[in-house]
Design an enzyme around this catalytic site. Structure first.
Site, PDB file in Angstrom:
ATOM      1  N   GLY A 168     -27.604 -19.520   5.088  1.00 14.02           N
ATOM      2  CA  GLY A 168     -28.648 -20.389   4.559  1.00 14.02           C
ATOM      3  C   GLY A 168     -28.554 -21.773   5.168  1.00 14.02           C
ATOM      4  N   SER A 169     -28.972 -22.765   4.424  1.00 17.96           N
ATOM      5  CA  SER A 169     -29.073 -24.125   4.949  1.00 17.96           C
ATOM      6  C   SER A 169     -27.704 -24.807   5.028  1.00 17.96           C
ATOM      7  CB  SER A 169     -29.998 -24.965   4.067  1.00 17.96           C
ATOM      8  OG  SER A 169     -29.380 -25.267   2.828  1.00 17.96           O
ATOM      9  N   GLU A 201     -22.847 -19.092   7.512  1.00 19.31           N
ATOM     10  CA  GLU A 201     -23.783 -18.999   8.640  1.00 19.31           C
ATOM     11  C   GLU A 201     -24.963 -19.906   8.309  1.00 19.31           C
ATOM     12  OE1 GLU A 201     -23.252 -17.636  11.424  1.00 19.31           O
ATOM     13  OE2 GLU A 201     -21.461 -16.475  10.938  1.00 19.31           O
ATOM     14  N   LEU A 202     -25.025 -21.054   8.975  1.00 19.80           N
ATOM     15  CA  LEU A 202     -25.950 -22.110   8.538  1.00 19.80           C
ATOM     16  C   LEU A 202     -27.057 -22.335   9.564  1.00 19.80           C
ATOM     17  CD1 LEU A 202     -23.195 -24.472   7.100  1.00 19.80           C
ATOM     18  CD2 LEU A 202     -24.397 -22.598   5.966  1.00 19.80           C
ATOM     19  N   CYS A 230     -32.529 -18.150  12.709  1.00 24.32           N
ATOM     20  CA  CYS A 230     -31.542 -19.215  12.905  1.00 24.32           C
ATOM     21  C   CYS A 230     -31.399 -19.583  14.382  1.00 24.32           C
ATOM     22  CB  CYS A 230     -30.189 -18.777  12.350  1.00 24.32           C
ATOM     23  SG  CYS A 230     -30.128 -18.666  10.554  1.00 24.32           S
ATOM     24  N   GLU A 286     -33.664 -28.580  12.425  1.00 23.86           N
ATOM     25  CA  GLU A 286     -34.045 -27.175  12.547  1.00 23.86           C
ATOM     26  C   GLU A 286     -35.468 -27.013  12.021  1.00 23.86           C
ATOM     27  OE1 GLU A 286     -32.187 -22.824  11.443  1.00 23.86           O
ATOM     28  OE2 GLU A 286     -32.071 -24.388   9.917  1.00 23.86           O
TER      29      GLU A 286
END
Length: 477
Positions: free
Chosen positions: A230-231, A250-251, A284, A378
């Protein structure tokens, strides 16, 4: 018209909560289901059930864990068209992209089934030290116990597979909290695991809003690992609360590629366009920044814009649709605001930039600098910036000018330049002669800086979902 109320899986039973929230189809706004809105008591029940089941999973032989995962893969192979349509329904992902996700999901569980049989330890040469003479040392892998998995909306089957597959391969139990926008895939996969013979209680699915459930999911000391996609903002908060327990984060990302002048533009433009706009850029590692050597800059921009204009926007259920909606209208509004800010600061729109509701045209921006949000943040939208550079070192410096570091890439036929860039680019992965959006499901995947902590890819995730036990045997007693 009444809609179906969806249950959550707790302690091996499908149960309703006392609260629900409406789940909307992002393309047409129709209510497609009412989803259980779990509270902290639901989370506590789920963790308790997973905690009770952990000994069953710990004692299960590797071949049995592998059989269950193979069975899941087989069921998904048989039902992948059905589940691809479910992805379209709840996420707005175009049908062909949804089919691609389902094929990867089948492969991910198959990889996990294979990995369940590869939990190797090692022998340690104890006599390498004088004090170790006459002793044997060895290690083996043991499951952690209860794993909390929190997953995003953009890959409602495959990113769930990257949590569940390795966790079960290693012998853990899981409490799964899917994104509130896409819970149907997680509910469906839980049914598949039950059909495949997963022990009761090994998988819990709690649905609802992350801000209401995150503390209860993370704070419980019975949870031995949190794996989150996520963020960056939420990831940092999780890391601060997990403490000494394990976590994988996992950003966000801000993927960039460098185009050297020794590359044939015609060969790479279609791939760059594909990876910039797939699922409306909601990946991502979606290609967001392109740095092109100035001698080929104009030719590249013209070819890229021409190819972008060929993409078809529309209904995600139609076979010919390339781009459909963002997950919500507010996301489209956010991105349009970023575009407006960039234009005020001197950027130009080469194509796109318009849209209605949650739809946004594929957009190419020029005259972008590193300080604009569309470059340094992003975007998670169908926007790409194309920027000229004078020499390779300047391009590497611009690509590194980001708080993120997931995947970066370079196109070049010069092997020396390729390896020089690979050494200098600050990212968890460097992709040579392909877009940085490239990923297969067994490769190590993860970032540095604000892009995260830890690695996925089935083998690597399994290693992070186990702990190493060391045993020393005195043979001279």
């Amino acid at each position: 018209m009444s809609v179906e109320k969806k249950r959550q899986l707790i302690d091996g039973e499908w149960i309703f909560s006392n609260r629900f929230y409406p789940l909307e189809n992002p393309y047409n706004g129709e209510i497609i289901a009412e989803i259980c809105r779990a509270d902290e008591s639901d989370v506590q029940k789920a963790i308790s059930s997973a905690y009770r089941a952990q000994e069953v999973m710990r004692e299960m032989p590797a071949f049995k864990r592998s059989e269950i995962l193979y069975k899941v893969s087989e069921i998904l192979e048989f039902r992948k068209e059905e589940f691809a349509k479910l992805i379209v329904l709840e996420s707005g992902k175009p049908i062909n992209a949804a089919r691609g996700e389902m094929q990867r999901t089948v492969e991910t569980y198959r990889l996990a089934a294979e990995e369940a049989k590869r939990l190797y330890g090692e022998t340690i040469p104890m006599d390498a030290s004088a004090g170790g003479t006459g002793r044997i040392g060895l290690t083996w892998k043991e499951p952690l116990g209860v794993v909390v998995a929190i997953t995003p909306f953009n890959f409602p089957f495959n990113l769930v597979a990257h949590k569940l597959g390795p966790a079960f391969a290693a012998g853990n139990t899981v409490v799964l909290k899917p994104a509130e926008q896409t819970p149907l895939g997680s509910i469906a996969i839980a049914e598949v695991f039950m059909e495949a013979g997963l022990p009761k209680g090994a998988l819990q699915v709690v649905t609802g809003y992350g801000e209401e459930l995150s503390d209860a999911l993370i704070a419980d000391e019975r949870v031995r690992k949190v794996t989150f996609t996520g963020s960056a903002a939420v990831g940092k908060l999780i890391k601060s609360k997990v403490g000494l327990r394990k976590c994988t984060l996992e950003l966000g990302s801000n993927a960039a590629v460098i185009i050297e002048p020794d590359i044939d533009i015609a060969k790479i433009v279609p791939r760059c366009v594909e990876t910039a706009y797939s699922f409306s850029g909601q990946l991502c590692i979606s290609l967001q920044r392109i740095y092109v050597q100035q001698s080929i800059y104009r030719s590249f921009v013209e070819a890229f814009v021409e190819q972008s204009k060929l993409l078809k926007l529309g209904d995600p259920n139609e076979e010919t649709t390339d781009i459909s909606v963002l997950i919500h209208e507010k996301e489209a509004a956010r991105v349009k605001g970023w575009i407006d800010d960039a234009l005020e600061a001197g950027a130009e729109v080469a194509c796109g930039g318009e849209g209605e509701g949650a739809m946004l045209e594929p957009t190419v921006l020029l005259n972008v600098n590193n300080e604009m949000a569309v470059s340094c943040m992003e975007t998670f939208a169908p926007i790409v910036s194309i920027v000229p550079y004078e020499n390779l070192q300047a391009a590497i410096d611009m690509a590194n000018h980001s708080n993120f570091g997931l995947n970066l890439g370079i196109y070049t036929s010069n092997i020396f330049n390729a390896f020089d860039a690979a050494r200098q680019l600050k990212a968890g992965g460097v992709i040579i002669n392909d877009a940085p959006t490239f990923r297969v499901d067994h490769m190590p995947y993860g970032g540095i800086k604000d892009s995260g902590y830890g690695r996925e890819g089935v083998h690597y995730a399994v290693q992070e979902m186990t702990e190493t036990k060391f045993v020393s045997i005195n043979t001279k007693l």
